[in-house]
Design a protein around this motif. Structure first.
Motif, PDB file in Angstrom:
ATOM      1  N   LYS A   1       0.924  -1.128  -0.081  1.00 44.03           N
ATOM      2  CA  LYS A   1       0.082   0.146  -0.031  1.00 44.03           C
ATOM      3  C   LYS A   1       0.708   1.326   0.013  1.00 44.03           C
ATOM      4  CE  LYS A   1      -3.551   0.826   2.352  1.00 44.03           C
ATOM      5  NZ  LYS A   1      -4.400   1.168   3.556  1.00 44.03           N
ATOM      6  N   ALA A   2       1.944   1.154   0.732  1.00 43.49           N
ATOM      7  CA  ALA A   2       2.597   2.485   0.904  1.00 43.49           C
ATOM      8  C   ALA A   2       3.557   2.609  -0.358  1.00 43.49           C
ATOM      9  CB  ALA A   2       3.877   2.226   2.077  1.00 43.49           C
ATOM     10  N   LEU A   3       3.877   1.678  -1.333  1.00 45.98           N
ATOM     11  CA  LEU A   3       4.311   1.687  -2.587  1.00 45.98           C
ATOM     12  C   LEU A   3       3.300   2.092  -3.743  1.00 45.98           C
ATOM     13  CD1 LEU A   3       6.438  -1.281  -2.475  1.00 45.98           C
ATOM     14  CD2 LEU A   3       7.358   1.099  -2.480  1.00 45.98           C
ATOM     15  N   GLY A   4       1.661   2.137  -3.217  1.00 49.25           N
ATOM     16  CA  GLY A   4       0.883   2.843  -4.207  1.00 49.25           C
ATOM     17  C   GLY A   4       0.333   1.628  -4.955  1.00 49.25           C
ATOM     18  N   PHE A   5       0.321   0.382  -4.373  1.00 45.99           N
ATOM     19  CA  PHE A   5      -0.491  -0.618  -5.076  1.00 45.99           C
ATOM     20  C   PHE A   5      -1.980  -0.170  -4.773  1.00 45.99           C
ATOM     21  CE2 PHE A   5       3.709  -2.372  -5.821  1.00 45.99           C
ATOM     22  CZ  PHE A   5       3.565  -3.408  -6.320  1.00 45.99           C
ATOM     23  N   SER A   6      -2.871  -0.672  -5.255  1.00 43.85           N
ATOM     24  CA  SER A   6      -4.318  -0.720  -4.810  1.00 43.85           C
ATOM     25  C   SER A   6      -4.669  -2.177  -4.423  1.00 43.85           C
ATOM     26  CB  SER A   6      -5.042  -0.687  -6.185  1.00 43.85           C
ATOM     27  OG  SER A   6      -5.128  -1.911  -7.087  1.00 43.85           O
TER      28      SER A   6
ATOM     29  N   ALA B   1       5.852  -6.830 -15.082  1.00 45.53           N
ATOM     30  CA  ALA B   1       5.304  -5.736 -15.652  1.00 45.53           C
ATOM     31  C   ALA B   1       4.705  -4.877 -14.765  1.00 45.53           C
ATOM     32  CB  ALA B   1       4.223  -6.325 -16.519  1.00 45.53           C
ATOM     33  N   LEU B   2       3.976  -5.482 -13.584  1.00 42.65           N
ATOM     34  CA  LEU B   2       3.356  -4.685 -12.475  1.00 42.65           C
ATOM     35  C   LEU B   2       4.393  -4.151 -11.595  1.00 42.65           C
ATOM     36  CD1 LEU B   2       0.826  -4.041 -11.061  1.00 42.65           C
ATOM     37  CD2 LEU B   2       1.331  -6.094  -9.575  1.00 42.65           C
ATOM     38  N   MET B   3       5.751  -4.825 -11.348  1.00 44.26           N
ATOM     39  CA  MET B   3       6.735  -3.844 -10.756  1.00 44.26           C
ATOM     40  C   MET B   3       7.232  -2.445 -11.485  1.00 44.26           C
ATOM     41  SD  MET B   3       6.732  -5.188  -7.814  1.00 44.26           S
ATOM     42  CE  MET B   3       5.257  -6.106  -7.698  1.00 44.26           C
ATOM     43  N   ALA B   4       7.478  -2.825 -12.988  1.00 44.84           N
ATOM     44  CA  ALA B   4       7.656  -1.779 -13.662  1.00 44.84           C
ATOM     45  C   ALA B   4       6.969  -0.546 -13.852  1.00 44.84           C
ATOM     46  CB  ALA B   4       8.242  -2.515 -15.111  1.00 44.84           C
ATOM     47  N   GLU B   5       5.783  -0.865 -13.970  1.00 43.93           N
ATOM     48  CA  GLU B   5       4.855   0.097 -13.713  1.00 43.93           C
ATOM     49  C   GLU B   5       4.726   0.868 -12.417  1.00 43.93           C
ATOM     50  OE1 GLU B   5      -0.199   0.072 -13.355  1.00 43.93           O
ATOM     51  OE2 GLU B   5       0.515  -1.325 -15.027  1.00 43.93           O
ATOM     52  N   LYS B   6       4.659   0.044 -11.385  1.00 44.68           N
ATOM     53  CA  LYS B   6       4.756   0.950 -10.115  1.00 44.68           C
ATOM     54  C   LYS B   6       6.299   1.543  -9.867  1.00 44.68           C
ATOM     55  CE  LYS B   6       0.847  -0.004  -8.931  1.00 44.68           C
ATOM     56  NZ  LYS B   6      -0.117   1.130  -8.685  1.00 44.68           N
ATOM     57  N   LYS B   7       7.035   1.002 -10.328  1.00 44.76           N
ATOM     58  CA  LYS B   7       8.431   1.729 -10.311  1.00 44.76           C
ATOM     59  C   LYS B   7       8.315   3.128 -11.079  1.00 44.76           C
ATOM     60  CE  LYS B   7      13.473   1.436 -10.984  1.00 44.76           C
ATOM     61  NZ  LYS B   7      13.384   2.771 -11.506  1.00 44.76           N
ATOM     62  N   ALA B   8       7.711   2.914 -12.246  1.00 46.03           N
ATOM     63  CA  ALA B   8       7.795   4.150 -13.034  1.00 46.03           C
ATOM     64  C   ALA B   8       6.759   5.324 -12.522  1.00 46.03           C
ATOM     65  CB  ALA B   8       7.012   3.902 -14.289  1.00 46.03           C
ATOM     66  N   ALA B   9       5.696   4.710 -11.688  1.00 45.96           N
ATOM     67  CA  ALA B   9       4.780   5.725 -10.969  1.00 45.96           C
ATOM     68  C   ALA B   9       5.769   6.370  -9.786  1.00 45.96           C
ATOM     69  CB  ALA B   9       3.526   5.019 -10.478  1.00 45.96           C
ATOM     70  N   VAL B  10       6.573   5.570  -8.895  1.00 44.66           N
ATOM     71  CA  VAL B  10       7.528   5.841  -7.913  1.00 44.66           C
ATOM     72  C   VAL B  10       8.424   7.019  -8.437  1.00 44.66           C
ATOM     73  CG1 VAL B  10       9.136   5.543  -6.151  1.00 44.66           C
ATOM     74  CG2 VAL B  10       7.016   4.021  -6.481  1.00 44.66           C
ATOM     75  N   ASP B  11       9.052   6.861  -9.480  1.00 44.17           N
ATOM     76  CA  ASP B  11       9.741   7.689 -10.309  1.00 44.17           C
ATOM     77  C   ASP B  11       9.377   8.945 -10.599  1.00 44.17           C
ATOM     78  OD1 ASP B  11      11.913   5.646  -9.826  1.00 44.17           O
ATOM     79  OD2 ASP B  11      11.823   5.036 -12.142  1.00 44.17           O
ATOM     80  N   ARG B  12       7.967   8.828 -11.106  1.00 43.55           N
ATOM     81  CA  ARG B  12       7.292  10.207 -11.390  1.00 43.55           C
ATOM     82  C   ARG B  12       6.975  10.960 -10.202  1.00 43.55           C
ATOM     83  NH1 ARG B  12       4.569   6.659 -15.057  1.00 43.55           N
ATOM     84  NH2 ARG B  12       2.810   6.422 -13.610  1.00 43.55           N
ATOM     85  N   LYS B  13       6.700  10.374  -9.103  1.00 44.05           N
ATOM     86  CA  LYS B  13       6.343  10.990  -7.765  1.00 44.05           C
ATOM     87  C   LYS B  13       7.751  11.666  -7.276  1.00 44.05           C
ATOM     88  CE  LYS B  13       3.245  11.599  -4.543  1.00 44.05           C
ATOM     89  NZ  LYS B  13       2.032  12.571  -5.106  1.00 44.05           N
TER      90      LYS B  13
END
Length: 127
Positions: free
Chosen positions: A54-59, A82-94
């Protein structure tokens, strides 16, 4: 262990724990003869994993999918990657956004400090 101990060990409220159970995030729950919930050590680990994800932004839906795959030992590595890459990209944007905000706040702080220093100097000269 009873819910009070799980609450204490994980720092997650009993209401949230019951919600996680209802949503299928916390299946490591048995029932005692008196119908009280009986949580295993595995439940402590699962709650910790839910909190981290949750802290990493997963729904909650994404968390449920990850937990279901782990429980069944059928995790699709390509989908997981793919899910990890998507979440990592979101974290990088943040992180990029937060750095921009940090720069803006730093500039504003410097401007205000310079203004405060100028005010102190003008008051010293007028006094």
């Amino acid at each position: 262990m009873r819910i009070a101990e799980l609450e204490q060990r994980t720092g997650v409220s009993r209401h949230t724990l019951r919600y996680y159970e209802k949503e299928g995030l916390l299946l490591e729950v048995g029932r005692r003869g008196n119908n009280y919930r009986d949580y295993s050590e595995k439940a402590v680990q699962r709650v910790g994993m839910v909190r981290q994800l949750k802290a990493l932004g997963f729904s909650l839906k994404e968390i449920r999918e990850v937990l279901d795959a782990l429980r069944s030992d059928s995790i699709d590595c390509d989908q997981g990657a793919a899910l990890m890459a998507e979440k990592k990209a979101a974290v990088d944007r943040k992180i990029t956004e937060l750095k921009a905000v940090s720069r803006m706040l730093g500039e504003e702080q410097r401007r205000l400090l310079a203004s405060a220093e100028a005010q102190r100097r003008s008051q010293a000269c007028a006094g």
